[in-house]
Design an enzyme around this catalytic site. Structure first.
Site, PDB file in Angstrom:
ATOM      1  N   HIS A 112      -7.467   0.792  -6.253  1.00 54.08           N
ATOM      2  CA  HIS A 112      -7.602  -0.105  -5.086  1.00 54.08           C
ATOM      3  C   HIS A 112      -8.288  -1.398  -5.567  1.00 54.08           C
ATOM      4  O   HIS A 112      -9.435  -1.675  -5.224  1.00 54.08           O
ATOM      5  CB  HIS A 112      -8.429   0.591  -4.007  1.00 54.08           C
ATOM      6  N   CYS A 131     -16.453   1.404   1.161  1.00 50.99           N
ATOM      7  CA  CYS A 131     -15.237   0.594   1.352  1.00 50.99           C
ATOM      8  C   CYS A 131     -14.735   0.664   2.789  1.00 50.99           C
ATOM      9  O   CYS A 131     -13.977  -0.215   3.204  1.00 50.99           O
ATOM     10  CB  CYS A 131     -14.156   1.036   0.373  1.00 50.99           C
ATOM     11  N   GLN A 186     -10.070  -4.063  -3.183  1.00 49.56           N
ATOM     12  CA  GLN A 186     -11.345  -3.593  -2.644  1.00 49.56           C
ATOM     13  C   GLN A 186     -12.476  -3.864  -3.633  1.00 49.56           C
ATOM     14  O   GLN A 186     -13.534  -4.378  -3.268  1.00 49.56           O
ATOM     15  CB  GLN A 186     -11.271  -2.079  -2.360  1.00 49.56           C
ATOM     16  N   ARG A 211       0.879  -1.180   0.000  1.00 49.75           N
ATOM     17  CA  ARG A 211       0.000   0.000   0.000  1.00 49.75           C
ATOM     18  C   ARG A 211       0.908   1.219   0.000  1.00 49.75           C
ATOM     19  O   ARG A 211       1.664   1.426   0.951  1.00 49.75           O
ATOM     20  CB  ARG A 211      -0.906  -0.013   1.234  1.00 49.75           C
ATOM     21  N   ASP A 249     -17.464   6.753  -0.450  1.00 52.68           N
ATOM     22  CA  ASP A 249     -16.108   6.711   0.124  1.00 52.68           C
ATOM     23  C   ASP A 249     -15.847   8.080   0.738  1.00 52.68           C
ATOM     24  O   ASP A 249     -16.592   9.047   0.478  1.00 52.68           O
ATOM     25  CB  ASP A 249     -15.091   6.385  -0.985  1.00 52.68           C
ATOM     26  N   ARG A 291     -13.158  -8.807   1.828  1.00 58.51           N
ATOM     27  CA  ARG A 291     -11.781  -8.477   1.458  1.00 58.51           C
ATOM     28  C   ARG A 291     -10.906  -9.723   1.572  1.00 58.51           C
ATOM     29  O   ARG A 291     -10.126 -10.051   0.681  1.00 58.51           O
ATOM     30  CB  ARG A 291     -11.228  -7.361   2.371  1.00 58.51           C
TER      31      ARG A 291
HETATM   32  N1   CP Z   1     -11.089  -0.410   2.766  1.00 60.46           N
HETATM   33  C1   CP Z   1      -9.799  -0.440   3.144  1.00 60.46           C
HETATM   34  O1   CP Z   1      -8.874  -0.618   2.335  1.00 60.46           O
HETATM   35  O2   CP Z   1      -9.614  -0.291   4.488  1.00 60.46           O
HETATM   36  P1   CP Z   1      -8.233  -0.064   5.243  1.00 60.46           P
HETATM   37  O3   CP Z   1      -7.724   1.282   4.812  1.00 60.46           O
HETATM   38  O4   CP Z   1      -8.556  -0.127   6.706  1.00 60.46           O
HETATM   39  O5   CP Z   1      -7.269  -1.145   4.834  1.00 60.46           O
HETATM   40  N1  NVA Z   2     -10.128   6.600  -1.017  1.00 51.97           N
HETATM   41  C1  NVA Z   2      -9.724   6.112   0.285  1.00 51.97           C
HETATM   42  C2  NVA Z   2      -9.945   4.630   0.386  1.00 51.97           C
HETATM   43  C3  NVA Z   2      -9.599   4.026   1.716  1.00 51.97           C
HETATM   44  C4  NVA Z   2      -9.777   2.548   1.757  1.00 51.97           C
HETATM   45  C5  NVA Z   2      -8.268   6.466   0.520  1.00 51.97           C
HETATM   46  O1  NVA Z   2      -7.463   6.338  -0.420  1.00 51.97           O
HETATM   47  O2  NVA Z   2      -7.933   6.879   1.626  1.00 51.97           O
END
Ligand code: CP
Ligand code: NVA
Length: 309
Positions: A135, A267, A138, A108, A227, A295
């Protein structure tokens, strides 16, 4: 026979429809097995995974680590202060070192280029656990959740309300592979990446709409999706964005326009009272927790596919 596709899982559109549907079906099967309490399916036995996090996480970290363990493997969490990819050490060096210890790398990161570099220099599969651009894990979990609740993704109307961000890009890339109706309603200036919209449209299989009118957008929706308005890396813009996104909150009245068949998805993490009301998240048609649960199952299936298992 299915094409095996690339070694990495970076974008849903790197795979063909048959492969994406195969992964979702495998997720359904392995989920049923794990939910039955069966702990004898251990395809990842003897395997290790490095998990690189440049940003915070609950779902991604816990679902990957738990899923990999339940299928027999061992996952190593590397937080923002650990390897400091690109700062303490160049990404291409991180990729080649971890490839010599681990069977798979999940990451990430902020810049999408970082995951591309990691994949380029890594000899083992790299999985995208979210970048500023997309993502994919997700949206694979979301597709699984829709299949479970509606029966299929094909032909459904998914209406996303909010920022044209990484989540939207993954929806668009999925829409370039599997046919459905995708609508993104966002304030002016917060539209998704134009090239990605074009890619989804040019694939010619899904109906793609980008609009600034949430009330019009939600009519007849099968899913209304939300989101945060300020993603990770944008938190200092939160107050400014809150101004710009007035009228884009998903509340009970918007869900009423959507109609009785509409599910609510997010999400997570959610900011209740900002992009969505507490009532909408807690309503009976909200499937945010099955979505979070999935997930793990979607990712297990992605890893089984990447390992050729
Ligand atoms: N939805 C998601 O990716 O959650 P986290 O940021 O907690 O991993
Ligand atoms: N759009 C959000 C998604 C988190 C799972 C972010 O990037 O923070």
């Amino acid at each position: 026979e299915l094409k095996s596709g690339p070694k990495d899982f970076l974008h849903i559109s790197d795979f063909d429809k048959a492969t994406i549907l195969k992964i979702i079906n495998q997720a359904v099967e392995v989920k049923a097995l794990l939910k039955s309490g069966d702990r004898t399916f251990l395809p990842f036995k003897g395997k290790t995974m490095a998990m690189i996090f440049a940003k915070p996480s609950m779902r991604t970290r816990v679902s990957f680590e738990t899923g990999f363990f339940l299928l027999g493997g061992h996952a190593i969490y590397l937080g923002p202060d650990d390897i400091q990819m690109g700062k303490r050490e160049e990404t291409r060096d991180v990729a080649r070192v971890l490839s010599r210890y681990n069977d798979v790398i999940m990451a990430r990161v902020f810049a999408h280029q970082d995951i591309l570099d990691l994949a380029k220099y890594s000899s083992v599969p790299v999985i995208n656990g979210l970048t500023d651009y997309n993502h994919p894990c997700q949206i694979m979990a979301d597709a699984l959740t829709i299949v479970e609740h509606i029966g299929q993704l094909e032909g459904t109307k998914i209406v996303y309300i909010g920022d044209g961000n990484n989540i939207v890009h993954s929806w668009l890339l999925l829409a370039s592979v599997v046919p459905f109706h995708f609508v993104c309603a966002c304030p002016k200036g917060f539209e998704p990446d134009e090239k990605t919209v074009d890619k989804a449209r040019n694939a010619g299989i899904s109906m793609i709409e980008i609009t600034n009118d949430p009330k019009e957008a939600v009519r007849g929706a099968d899913v209304v999706y939300s989101d945060v308005w300020a993603s990770m890396g944008q938190k200092e813009e939160a107050a400014y964005r809150k101004q710009k996104f007035q009228g884009f909150q998903i509340d009970e009245s918007l869900m009423e326009i959507a109609g009785p068949k509409a599910y609510f998805m997010h999400c997570l993490p959610a900011e209740r009272g900002i992009e969505v009301t507490d009532g909408v998240i807690e309503a009976p048609n909200s499937i945010v927790f099955p979505q979070a649960e999935n997930r793990m199952h979607a990712q297990n299936a992605i890893m089984l596919h990447l390992f050729g298992l």
